[in-house]
Motif scaffolding. Structure first.
Motif, PDB file in Angstrom:
ATOM      1  N   GLU A 139       9.152   5.094  -4.747  1.00 57.95           N
ATOM      2  CA  GLU A 139       8.806   5.868  -3.567  1.00 57.95           C
ATOM      3  C   GLU A 139       8.940   4.985  -2.338  1.00 57.95           C
ATOM      4  N   LYS A 140       9.109   5.608  -1.186  1.00 59.59           N
ATOM      5  CA  LYS A 140       9.260   4.845   0.052  1.00 59.59           C
ATOM      6  C   LYS A 140       7.982   4.057   0.337  1.00 59.59           C
ATOM      7  N   TYR A 141       8.165   2.823   0.751  1.00 54.71           N
ATOM      8  CA  TYR A 141       7.046   1.906   0.941  1.00 54.71           C
ATOM      9  C   TYR A 141       6.243   2.250   2.185  1.00 54.71           C
ATOM     10  N   ASP A 142       4.919   2.270   2.020  1.00 59.75           N
ATOM     11  CA  ASP A 142       3.990   2.513   3.125  1.00 59.75           C
ATOM     12  C   ASP A 142       2.942   1.407   3.086  1.00 59.75           C
ATOM     13  N   GLU A 143       3.027   0.462   4.032  1.00 58.63           N
ATOM     14  CA  GLU A 143       2.149  -0.705   3.960  1.00 58.63           C
ATOM     15  C   GLU A 143       0.689  -0.373   4.266  1.00 58.63           C
ATOM     16  N   SER A 144       0.415   0.835   4.733  1.00 58.60           N
ATOM     17  CA  SER A 144      -0.977   1.210   4.976  1.00 58.60           C
ATOM     18  C   SER A 144      -1.696   1.592   3.687  1.00 58.60           C
ATOM     19  N   LYS A 145      -0.922   1.732   2.599  1.00 63.33           N
ATOM     20  CA  LYS A 145      -1.501   2.123   1.315  1.00 63.33           C
ATOM     21  C   LYS A 145      -1.486   0.947   0.355  1.00 63.33           C
ATOM     22  N   PRO A 146      -2.436   0.906  -0.575  1.00 66.17           N
ATOM     23  CA  PRO A 146      -2.401  -0.139  -1.603  1.00 66.17           C
ATOM     24  C   PRO A 146      -1.262   0.128  -2.580  1.00 66.17           C
ATOM     25  N   TRP A 147      -0.906  -0.882  -3.346  1.00 62.69           N
ATOM     26  CA  TRP A 147       0.063  -0.659  -4.431  1.00 62.69           C
ATOM     27  C   TRP A 147      -0.649   0.128  -5.520  1.00 62.69           C
ATOM     28  N   VAL A 148      -0.363   1.398  -5.593  1.00 62.11           N
ATOM     29  CA  VAL A 148      -1.122   2.294  -6.459  1.00 62.11           C
ATOM     30  C   VAL A 148      -0.946   1.967  -7.935  1.00 62.11           C
ATOM     31  N   ALA A 149       0.118   1.236  -8.293  1.00 61.10           N
ATOM     32  CA  ALA A 149       0.376   0.932  -9.705  1.00 61.10           C
ATOM     33  C   ALA A 149      -0.220  -0.404 -10.129  1.00 61.10           C
TER      34      ALA A 149
END
Length: 456
Positions: A139-149
């Protein structure tokens, strides 16, 4: 179109699903994943992964959508020769799969994408190496989110690898029960005291376990990361995995062929007969049950695709590393106990097939095996005949070891409770219900016999 069959394990991700049609496997990409898929393909990431041999290639097709309301693309991936599961892998197989996942993710970040899941089910052994197979995991990277995996990677990869490093590789089998990963808290409880001197153990198991205990069932996160921080995390995980080693455990099967009482001559004579059998039958794939060090699996690999199976982890781990070093592209070694093979698991017990369901080769090998099942596991010869008939579509090459053989005598020594209706006549009669005996030959210098049978 003929009947479209959606894969029973492909239901969790709304981005798309796997289905089969006319014996081929396809993947539907759904509309809601369209922007991510287009970025994967147009950014150069997909081609970079293919060129590096990290991902299973696919082609886009013009087939009608399996789900017409949601369809965006239909992909036809390169065909896998055999689907194996993480609980069937040896330590180095699982470690290579973990390193592959991290490398794929590090590559994805360079193209402004990231893996949204990190399960070993996204990896398969293909053409002699581990390869990433899930096109929709990006998925496209969003640095405001944690690495969900992150948590999934720790529980699916790090947990069994740490447990193998500190305890025993046998604990990889826990993945057959915890198919979504071994919880960090459980791993922390199972790790020995000496692991408390490992910073990585604290970072990935002890501290997360404490957080989970304090927060109940609240989801664990690792905070938002900019690209540089995420890259450093992935590099630290890579270094951690690379440093893990399988705990050395001697087993009764180590150096079996080298130290067998029957000697080198026995192996040479059996190989001569074996080669004469396989030279006159036609087969495209084979499964070697009780493969041990893979001597006969390697012979078969020059003619066909081979899955080499043994319950002994050390044997399979060595065979995997030897095959990788020698660039043998059509040999898949797996840790499977035939007396308790991998069962069907997951939702409705259909998500993951049993080993028996997946095992339908043209040629099945059972060399120096059945006496161990009869006298070591107390499985009646009739049950074994029925099982092996279920597992092959064409041929069976099988070795009969008589009761008087020194190896059988070792198995029944000091043992009163075993099946006594075991003889060559009984063997031929029971297997004759399912197979035609094409050839049989006594192995010179022994009382053992090698049979080539065809399924009725």
């Amino acid at each position: 179109m003929n009947e479209v069959r959606k894969h029973p394990a492909s239901y969790k991700d709304p981005a798309g699903f796997i289905f089969s049609l006319d014996g081929k496997i396809y993947r539907q990409v759904n509309k809601e994943y369209a922007s991510h898929y287009d970025h994967l393909m147009n950014s150069g990431l997909y081609q970079k992964l293919v060129n590096s041999g990290l991902i299973l290639p696919h082609i886009e097709t013009n087939l009608p959508f399996a789900d017409r309301d949601n369809g965006y693309k239909i992909l036809e991936p390169e065909t896998l020769t055999f689907v194996s599961y993480p609980a069937e892998w040896s330590f180095d197989m699982l470690r290579d799969a973990a390193l592959l996942t991290l490398k794929v993710n590090l590559t994805a970040i360079e193209y402004e994408m990231v893996l949204k899941d990190a399960t070993p089910f996204n990896v398969q052994v293909h053409q002699g190496k581990m390869v990433f197979i899930d096109t929709l995991s990006f998925e496209k990277y969003d640095e405001s989110k944690p690495w969900v995996a992150f948590r999934q990677f720790c529980e699916c990869f790090l947990s069994p690898l740490f447990l193998s490093h500190y305890n025993s590789a046998e604990l990889i089998k826990l993945l057959s029960v915890y198919i979504d990963g071994i919880p960090a808290g459980l791993t922390a409880k199972l790790l020995p005291f000496r692991s408390r001197f490992s910073l990585a153990a604290w970072l990935y198991f002890y501290l997360p376990g404490m957080v989970n205990n304090n927060q109940g069932n609240k989801p664990q996160t690792n905070g938002g990361f900019n690209k540089q921080k995420l890259q450093r995390l992935l590099q630290h995980l890579t270094t951690t995995v690379e440093r893990l080693k399988c705990r050395n455990e001697n087993t009764v099967w180590d150096n079996y062929y080298q130290e067998t009482i029957l000697g080198k001559e026995y192996l040479e004579e059996k190989e001569k007969i074996f080669r004469s059998y396989i030279d006159v039958i036609s087969f495209e794939n084979a499964v070697d049950l009780g493969a041990n060090d893979g001597h006969f699996s390697r012979i078969l690999s020059s003619k066909s695709r081979v899955v080499a199976v043994d319950f002994d982890h050390n044997c399979i781990n060595r065979l995997y590393n030897q095959a990788k070093k020698s660039a043998v592209s059509n040999l898949i070694p797996l840790v499977v106990d035939l007396s308790n093979p991998t069962s069907a698991v997951g939702f409705a017990n259909t998500e993951r097939q049993s080993f028996i369901e997946r095992c339908k080769p043209d040629l099945l090998l059972a060399l120096a095996l059945i006496h161990h099942l009869v006298f070591g596991k107390n499985i009646p010869l009739s049950n074994i005949a029925k099982l092996l008939s279920m597992m092959t579509s064409k041929y069976l090459i099988i070795e009969f070891v008589p009761f008087e053989d020194i190896k059988v005598q070792e198995l029944v020594k000091n043992k009163d409770n075993f099946h006594r209706n075991y003889s060559q006549e009984e063997f031929e009669s029971l297997f004759g219900h399912y197979f035609l005996i094409s050839r049989k030959e006594k192995i010179k210098g022994t009382d053992r016999w090698l049979y080539c049978m065809s399924k009725k």
